[in-house]
Design an enzyme around this catalytic site. Structure first.
Site, PDB file in Angstrom:
ATOM      1  N   GLY A  70       0.817  -1.357   0.053  1.00 49.79           N
ATOM      2  CA  GLY A  70      -0.047   0.025   0.026  1.00 49.79           C
ATOM      3  C   GLY A  70       0.713   1.265  -0.147  1.00 49.79           C
TER       4      GLY A  70
ATOM      5  N   CYS B 103      -6.428  -8.854  -2.489  1.00 49.12           N
ATOM      6  CA  CYS B 103      -5.621  -7.688  -2.312  1.00 49.12           C
ATOM      7  C   CYS B 103      -6.382  -6.425  -2.935  1.00 49.12           C
ATOM      8  CB  CYS B 103      -4.174  -7.941  -2.672  1.00 49.12           C
ATOM      9  SG  CYS B 103      -3.223  -6.319  -2.291  1.00 49.12           S
ATOM     10  N   ASN B 104      -6.869  -5.513  -2.404  1.00 54.63           N
ATOM     11  CA  ASN B 104      -7.473  -4.472  -2.927  1.00 54.63           C
ATOM     12  C   ASN B 104      -6.524  -3.581  -3.370  1.00 54.63           C
ATOM     13  OD1 ASN B 104     -10.371  -3.818  -1.394  1.00 54.63           O
ATOM     14  ND2 ASN B 104      -8.990  -4.956  -0.109  1.00 54.63           N
ATOM     15  N   THR B 105      -5.119  -3.275  -3.147  1.00 55.01           N
ATOM     16  CA  THR B 105      -4.101  -2.410  -3.559  1.00 55.01           C
ATOM     17  C   THR B 105      -3.897  -3.107  -4.869  1.00 55.01           C
ATOM     18  OG1 THR B 105      -3.547  -2.216  -1.314  1.00 55.01           O
ATOM     19  CG2 THR B 105      -1.980  -1.453  -3.005  1.00 55.01           C
TER      20      THR B 105
ATOM     21  N   CYS C 295      -9.243  -3.307   2.847  1.00 57.83           N
ATOM     22  CA  CYS C 295      -7.785  -3.937   2.666  1.00 57.83           C
ATOM     23  C   CYS C 295      -7.937  -5.213   3.261  1.00 57.83           C
ATOM     24  CB  CYS C 295      -6.807  -3.234   3.648  1.00 57.83           C
ATOM     25  SG  CYS C 295      -5.362  -4.146   4.034  1.00 57.83           S
ATOM     26  N   THR C 296      -7.566  -6.375   2.560  1.00 61.69           N
ATOM     27  CA  THR C 296      -7.830  -7.672   3.065  1.00 61.69           C
ATOM     28  C   THR C 296      -7.073  -8.144   4.342  1.00 61.69           C
ATOM     29  OG1 THR C 296      -6.207  -8.578   1.602  1.00 61.69           O
ATOM     30  CG2 THR C 296      -8.573  -8.489   0.807  1.00 61.69           C
TER      31      THR C 296
HETATM   32  N1  DGL Z   1      -3.907  -6.725   1.810  1.00 61.42           N
HETATM   33  C1  DGL Z   1      -3.943  -5.724   1.062  1.00 61.42           C
HETATM   34  C2  DGL Z   1      -5.064  -4.831   0.451  1.00 61.42           C
HETATM   35  O1  DGL Z   1      -6.219  -5.372   0.571  1.00 61.42           O
HETATM   36  C3  DGL Z   1      -2.539  -4.622   0.892  1.00 61.42           C
HETATM   37  C4  DGL Z   1      -1.903  -4.406   2.083  1.00 61.42           C
HETATM   38  C5  DGL Z   1      -0.431  -3.597   1.851  1.00 61.42           C
HETATM   39  O2  DGL Z   1       0.218  -4.785   1.806  1.00 61.42           O
HETATM   40  O3  DGL Z   1      -0.343  -2.778   1.908  1.00 61.42           O
HETATM   41  O4  DGL Z   1      -4.922  -3.888   0.008  1.00 61.42           O
END
Ligand code: DGL
Length: 259
Positions: free
Chosen positions: A45, A75-77, A186-187
């Protein structure tokens, strides 16, 4: 030619995507999953979009070498940074992304106050901004990046007092006028869901994209005649770029027990 017996690849910057994996295995108990956490490069992120794009391609290649028939970007990012390019590159491969559950949060009651927690990159990207803007007449949104929270979860501290302290400080202002809903964008964040409930009380509704992603995967596999046969025994294999036993143990604990 992909076979329906082949596994589904699931990727994240680290252990966060396991919150999505739990929903995937629940809805699709006959599928085999290979989960890859890129903990050596977490967090995503705060990286550049180009870097996240490169890392997501790298992991996808790894999962394809393991014969994965579909990819879930848990992963949203990485979804925001790379899903479109991956789909253009791997034209016939089903690729499912995860997005902040802004819509269900905005529509669950009449004009709620919605707090969106996500990584700095997700919150900056145009796609996210458009999503929130299109619903701006339905809800009042506030966004909050949570620097450092991914690292706490990555190091197995999701339920540690230190994490609750971090969240209480971060959310101090929010507590003056609590939101009706929180989007876990964020997951990694569903793993602090219990702590958020303790802070805000049970009246706040928490939303994440895990179940929607599971339904989308089922739809895509079915459209491509790739759903595992019903006699297939479901299975999960964990891989991590850190190659440490401790990390694999953390991933198993998060998967089986949620902490
Ligand atoms: N789990 C991830 C997400 O959903 C990324 C978090 C990260 O690595 O910053 O965005």
């Amino acid at each position: 030619m992909m076979k329906s017996e082949n596994p589904v690849g699931v990727l994240d910057s680290g252990v966060g995507g396991i919150s999505v994996l739990r929903a995937l295995t629940k809805l699709l108990p006959n599928e085999q999953f290979v989960y890859f956490g890129d903990s050596a490069n977490a967090p995503y992120g705060t990286k550049s979009r180009e870097e996240v794009l490169r890392l997501t391609f790298q992991t996808t290649e790894f999962l394809l070498k393991m014969n994965c028939k579909a990819i879930v970007i848990a992963c949203n990012t990485a979804t925001a940074a790379a899903a479109q390019q991956l789909r253009e590159h791997y034209e016939t491969l089903p690729i499912i992304g995860v997005e902040p559950a802004i819509k269900p949060a905005a529509l669950f009651m009449n004009h709620p106050r919605v707090l969106i927690l996500a990584t700095p990159m997700t919150l900056q990207l145009e796609k996210f901004k458009n999503l929130a803007e299109n619903l701006s007449d339905k809800a009042t949104f506030k966004t909050l990046p949570c620097p450092g929270l991914v690292e706490l979860i990555e190091t197995g501290k999701a339920r540690a007092p230190q994490t609750e302290e971090y969240l209480r400080t971060l959310l101090k202002e929010e507590l003056q006028d609590p939101p009706n809903a929180i989007v876990l964008g964020c997951t990694h964040f569903p793993f602090v869901g219990q702590t958020l409930r303790r802070i805000f009380g049970n009246s706040v509704r928490l939303f994440d994209g895990a179940e929607g992603t599971a339904r989308q995967l089922r739809r895509k596999l079915s459209e491509n005649c790739l759903l595992a046969p019903p006699e297939n025994p479901g299975r999960v294999v964990f891989r991590n770029s850190l190659h440490s036993d401790e990390k694999i143990k953390l991933m198993e604990n998060l998967f089986f027990y949620g902490f």
